[in-house]
Design a protein around this motif. Structure first.
Motif, PDB file in Angstrom:
ATOM      1  N   ASN A 155       1.102  -1.296   0.097  1.00  0.00           N
ATOM      2  CA  ASN A 155      -0.099  -0.426   0.393  1.00  0.00           C
ATOM      3  C   ASN A 155       0.760   0.938  -0.364  1.00  0.00           C
ATOM      4  O   ASN A 155       0.660   2.133  -0.629  1.00  0.00           O
ATOM      5  CB  ASN A 155      -1.057   0.425   1.164  1.00  0.00           C
ATOM      6  CG  ASN A 155      -2.125  -0.986   1.112  1.00  0.00           C
ATOM      7  OD1 ASN A 155      -3.131  -1.098   0.197  1.00  0.00           O
ATOM      8  ND2 ASN A 155      -1.999  -2.552   2.049  1.00  0.00           N
ATOM      9  N   GLY A 159       1.126   4.196  -3.218  1.00  0.00           N
ATOM     10  CA  GLY A 159       0.652   5.947  -3.072  1.00  0.00           C
ATOM     11  C   GLY A 159       1.990   6.407  -3.031  1.00  0.00           C
ATOM     12  O   GLY A 159       1.623   7.790  -3.659  1.00  0.00           O
ATOM     13  N   HIS A 176      -7.122  13.342  -2.066  1.00  0.00           N
ATOM     14  CA  HIS A 176      -7.020  12.149  -1.871  1.00  0.00           C
ATOM     15  C   HIS A 176      -8.322  12.026  -1.547  1.00  0.00           C
ATOM     16  O   HIS A 176      -8.854  12.278  -0.459  1.00  0.00           O
ATOM     17  CB  HIS A 176      -6.453  11.995  -1.253  1.00  0.00           C
ATOM     18  CG  HIS A 176      -5.608  10.512  -0.531  1.00  0.00           C
ATOM     19  ND1 HIS A 176      -5.565   9.310  -1.172  1.00  0.00           N
ATOM     20  CD2 HIS A 176      -5.809  10.263   0.496  1.00  0.00           C
ATOM     21  CE1 HIS A 176      -5.448   8.168  -0.560  1.00  0.00           C
ATOM     22  NE2 HIS A 176      -5.915   8.966   0.495  1.00  0.00           N
ATOM     23  N   CYS A 178     -10.311   9.019  -0.313  1.00  0.00           N
ATOM     24  CA  CYS A 178     -10.593   7.626   0.773  1.00  0.00           C
ATOM     25  C   CYS A 178     -11.292   7.244   1.253  1.00  0.00           C
ATOM     26  O   CYS A 178     -12.338   7.781   1.728  1.00  0.00           O
ATOM     27  CB  CYS A 178      -8.417   7.290   1.509  1.00  0.00           C
ATOM     28  SG  CYS A 178      -8.690   8.495   2.600  1.00  0.00           S
ATOM     29  N   SER A 187      -4.714  -0.254   4.602  1.00  0.00           N
ATOM     30  CA  SER A 187      -5.294   0.253   3.027  1.00  0.00           C
ATOM     31  C   SER A 187      -4.335   2.169   3.440  1.00  0.00           C
ATOM     32  O   SER A 187      -4.785   2.716   2.418  1.00  0.00           O
ATOM     33  CB  SER A 187      -5.925   0.324   2.284  1.00  0.00           C
ATOM     34  OG  SER A 187      -6.771   0.324   3.048  1.00  0.00           O
ATOM     35  N   ASN A 188      -4.548   2.226   4.780  1.00  0.00           N
ATOM     36  CA  ASN A 188      -4.845   3.633   4.908  1.00  0.00           C
ATOM     37  C   ASN A 188      -3.014   4.405   4.970  1.00  0.00           C
ATOM     38  O   ASN A 188      -2.544   5.682   4.475  1.00  0.00           O
ATOM     39  CB  ASN A 188      -4.910   3.837   6.634  1.00  0.00           C
ATOM     40  CG  ASN A 188      -6.169   4.185   7.195  1.00  0.00           C
ATOM     41  OD1 ASN A 188      -7.109   4.009   6.243  1.00  0.00           O
ATOM     42  ND2 ASN A 188      -6.071   3.300   8.036  1.00  0.00           N
ATOM     43  N   ARG A 190      -1.449   4.290   2.272  1.00  0.00           N
ATOM     44  CA  ARG A 190      -1.821   4.742   1.040  1.00  0.00           C
ATOM     45  C   ARG A 190      -1.741   6.396   1.157  1.00  0.00           C
ATOM     46  O   ARG A 190      -0.935   6.806  -0.079  1.00  0.00           O
ATOM     47  CB  ARG A 190      -2.801   4.310  -0.348  1.00  0.00           C
ATOM     48  CG  ARG A 190      -3.428   2.326  -0.404  1.00  0.00           C
ATOM     49  CD  ARG A 190      -4.842   2.439  -1.202  1.00  0.00           C
ATOM     50  NE  ARG A 190      -4.720   0.776  -0.806  1.00  0.00           N
ATOM     51  CZ  ARG A 190      -5.651   0.300  -1.494  1.00  0.00           C
ATOM     52  NH1 ARG A 190      -7.143   1.090  -1.590  1.00  0.00           N
ATOM     53  NH2 ARG A 190      -5.953  -0.717  -0.945  1.00  0.00           N
ATOM     54  N   THR A 191      -2.707   6.639   1.945  1.00  0.00           N
ATOM     55  CA  THR A 191      -2.904   7.809   1.872  1.00  0.00           C
ATOM     56  C   THR A 191      -1.654   8.557   2.917  1.00  0.00           C
ATOM     57  O   THR A 191      -0.964   9.622   3.004  1.00  0.00           O
ATOM     58  CB  THR A 191      -3.791   8.093   3.581  1.00  0.00           C
ATOM     59  OG1 THR A 191      -5.498   7.497   2.888  1.00  0.00           O
ATOM     60  CG2 THR A 191      -4.519   9.389   3.680  1.00  0.00           C
ATOM     61  N   THR A 240      -8.851   5.704  -3.263  1.00  0.00           N
ATOM     62  CA  THR A 240      -7.472   4.836  -2.690  1.00  0.00           C
ATOM     63  C   THR A 240      -8.421   3.747  -3.726  1.00  0.00           C
ATOM     64  O   THR A 240      -8.653   2.404  -3.370  1.00  0.00           O
ATOM     65  CB  THR A 240      -8.176   4.737  -1.553  1.00  0.00           C
ATOM     66  OG1 THR A 240      -9.107   5.240  -1.439  1.00  0.00           O
ATOM     67  CG2 THR A 240      -7.343   5.293  -0.964  1.00  0.00           C
ATOM     68  N   SER A 241      -9.765   3.983  -4.442  1.00  0.00           N
ATOM     69  CA  SER A 241     -10.303   2.546  -4.814  1.00  0.00           C
ATOM     70  C   SER A 241     -10.558   2.651  -6.435  1.00  0.00           C
ATOM     71  O   SER A 241     -10.752   3.995  -6.682  1.00  0.00           O
ATOM     72  CB  SER A 241     -11.333   1.914  -4.556  1.00  0.00           C
ATOM     73  OG  SER A 241     -12.241   2.473  -4.516  1.00  0.00           O
ATOM     74  N   TYR A 268      -7.375   3.038  -7.878  1.00  0.00           N
ATOM     75  CA  TYR A 268      -6.174   1.854  -6.904  1.00  0.00           C
ATOM     76  C   TYR A 268      -6.942   0.458  -6.612  1.00  0.00           C
ATOM     77  O   TYR A 268      -8.705   0.901  -6.987  1.00  0.00           O
ATOM     78  CB  TYR A 268      -6.306   2.675  -5.681  1.00  0.00           C
ATOM     79  CG  TYR A 268      -4.477   1.703  -4.863  1.00  0.00           C
ATOM     80  CD1 TYR A 268      -3.458   2.342  -4.712  1.00  0.00           C
ATOM     81  CD2 TYR A 268      -4.930   0.370  -4.256  1.00  0.00           C
ATOM     82  CE1 TYR A 268      -2.753   1.654  -4.014  1.00  0.00           C
ATOM     83  CE2 TYR A 268      -4.282  -1.066  -4.009  1.00  0.00           C
ATOM     84  CZ  TYR A 268      -2.549   0.306  -3.228  1.00  0.00           C
ATOM     85  OH  TYR A 268      -2.104  -0.279  -2.858  1.00  0.00           O
TER      86      TYR A 268
END
Lengths: 324, 324
Positions: A155, A159, A176, A178, A187-188, A190-191, A240-241, A268
């Motif tokens: 992840n 990001g 962003h 998310c 997956s956080n 990624r942020t 994020t998706s 993503y």
DNA sequence: CCTCGTATGTCAAACGGTTGACATACGAGG
DNA sequence: CCTCGTATGTCAACCGTTTGACATACGAGG
């Protein structure tokens, strides 16, 4: 329903012999074997898996808990998991928690009650404590829970890739979108990665999070339209998706924002949806099929020996299509 | 794993009493009940559903066979079916046949072996004969098989609606993209209706079918691009699924064909994808949720009395968005 | 003829829970 | 004191299959 007794009677042998044929153990003449098989055929006999499970203390069932089957990512994931479960002679009991912690808890109990051999958790609201005393291997997706093995994509790297790409093409006003950051998901990262890279370049992205308890696509629009409306100078978005990104693209079309001309978008997942969008979505590819395979392997091959936590972080890469 | 014996021992009662508490039958004092519940709590005891199933000759499991979980229509359908199965205290065993007749057959055997209480078949390659001697209720989706109840949308009406709409907006050069017509599916009625209406107006649509054995999205493009290339005057397309329509829209975008300006497109299903497309897809809505509910009801409430075939044809209507 | 390998049978326990038949024990009400 | 309702126990069968222990029977080889 024909039982082993019916078969035995029809074949003129004892149940022990039928069982021996079924399990191929002990001495057996070709003659008896044939007779038994024929009897099974004629009666359309299928051994009762329930009875077998009871004795064997193995149900041959893998439980899968996920937050929403209708979400393209989880639909694809579930499809692959089913495929690999099948390959390993396991059946798949699918539970859709609808992002509801209570239902998740109920499912865990339900599955325990049903003597599943392993559990794959791709739903994320549960508290760690809920897993105490569970006696089957558990594999989680995108979440670290103390002793449990987990599978996720890289992840953080994802990001970084997204952020670097946006910067590379000159975006300075970025946002962003998310999932809710309060959920303790990998997956956080990624942020986190996205912000780290942006920060390094002196950019301070707008962040929009979904609500924890809502998994309603209308909700997506309620976030996205205001975002676009209130920030007309926005020129880059990392979602994020792919599903979120799809909502962004649709909103842009309707608000007459040109993608990628006015606004660059990166998603993503790289679900098949991303190839279908107009324009086709630039996204971070995570290897869903391989991840599903690994989840099944971890779930089914867990030896007593390696019951300790295993991390399986899969590499990601960017699929450059036409939105960035 | 704690068993009923462990609970009995811990609570200082007999297994009979524990069973009585569990099933709430016979005389029970509040005191004993509490003791037993506490023991269950402490041991984290969950009754073994396998053992119960064996005795009850009911597994509480519904089998679902579908051709592709990753297909948005089936993902949504499966999601709803899971939800309703759950509501009726059933679990769902999901089998993805990947459109393979052999696997379907294997799944039927597998599910029989697993003593499922009902089967919902949304996969369609199987021969009628395969169902002989199956002792649980079977509900099919979009297919008529002799004695089995089925659920479908009003496919013919859907085809009519699509055709009339295209004609209404003045399309004269139309094409129809559908699944393989050799499969004996009720959805073929969409094609039939479409052709009937077109014929009435003296229009002879181009028909493109998918292959029987292929369920690969790349294959869609291999049909669609040539269609659009070879027929530049085409101004209307009716696709039998939103997914197919999505491929059409994407191809149009890439070939610089304006939708709906140059070409009108109508899909079928009204999956949530259709709202996400650019432009949003005009499509025939079939009530997936209600159909899923009905399938579960038919599967679970089948009384011995009404084991005869029941047809449940759900009304459709057009959702007019921006592609036609 | 004895023995061994092969082929099958007999019997029963076990898996975990449910259920019915029956016994027992206690306290309250008549 | 008898009876009845309540509360629990004892025991065993049952669901369908597996498995181990042991017996039996037969034919071949020594």
């Amino acid at each position: 329903m024909a039982t082993i007794k019916d078969v035995a009677q029809k074949a003129g042998v004892t149940v022990t012999t039928v069982s021996r044929v079924l399990n191929n153990r002990g001495y057996l003449s070709k003659d008896t074997r044939d007779k038994v098989f024929q009897a099974m055929e004629e009666l359309n006999y299928k051994p009762n898996a329930i009875a077998r499970s009871l004795y064997a203390k193995k149900s041959g069932i893998i439980g899968l808990i996920l937050p929403a089957l209708r979400h393209p990512f989880f639909a694809e994931l579930a499809g692959f998991i089913e495929q690999y479960a099948n390959l390993h002679a396991y059946k798949l009991l699918v539970c859709d928690s609808n992002h509801d912690a209570l239902r998740e808890k109920e499912f865990v109990d339900l599955l325990k009650s049903n003597q599943i051999d392993a559990l794959i958790m791709a739903s994320h609201t549960l508290d760690v404590r809920e897993f105490a005393g569970l006696d089957y291997p558990i594999v989680t997706f995108d979440r670290i829970i103390d002793g449990l093995s987990y599978v996720c994509s890289d992840n953080y790297r994802g990001g970084v890739l997204a952020a670097e790409r946006l910067i590379h093409v000159g975006c300075e006003h970025v946002a962003h979108i998310c999932g809710n950051l309060q959920l303790d998901l990998l997956s956080n990262d990624r942020t986190k990665a996205f912000l780290d890279v942006m920060d390094k370049h002196g950019i301070n992205p707008i962040i929009v999070q979904t609500q924890t308890d809502v998994f309603d696509y209308k909700h997506y629009d309620n976030m996205i339209y205001p975002l676009l409306k209130d920030h007309p100078h926005l020129n880059g978005i990392f979602a994020t998706s792919d599903l979120l990104a799809a909502h962004v693209l649709r909103a842009c079309y309707e608000m007459n924002i040109k993608v990628p001309g006015d606004l660059r978008v990166i998603g993503y997942d790289d679900v098949s949806l991303s190839e279908l969008l107009v324009p086709q979505l630039t996204t971070i590819h995570q290897p869903i099929q391989e991840m599903a395979e690994m989840a099944v392997i971890l779930a089914t091959q867990a030896q007593e020996a390696d019951r300790f936590q295993q991390a399986h972080v899969f590499p990601v890469h960017m699929i450059q299509r036409y939105t960035c």
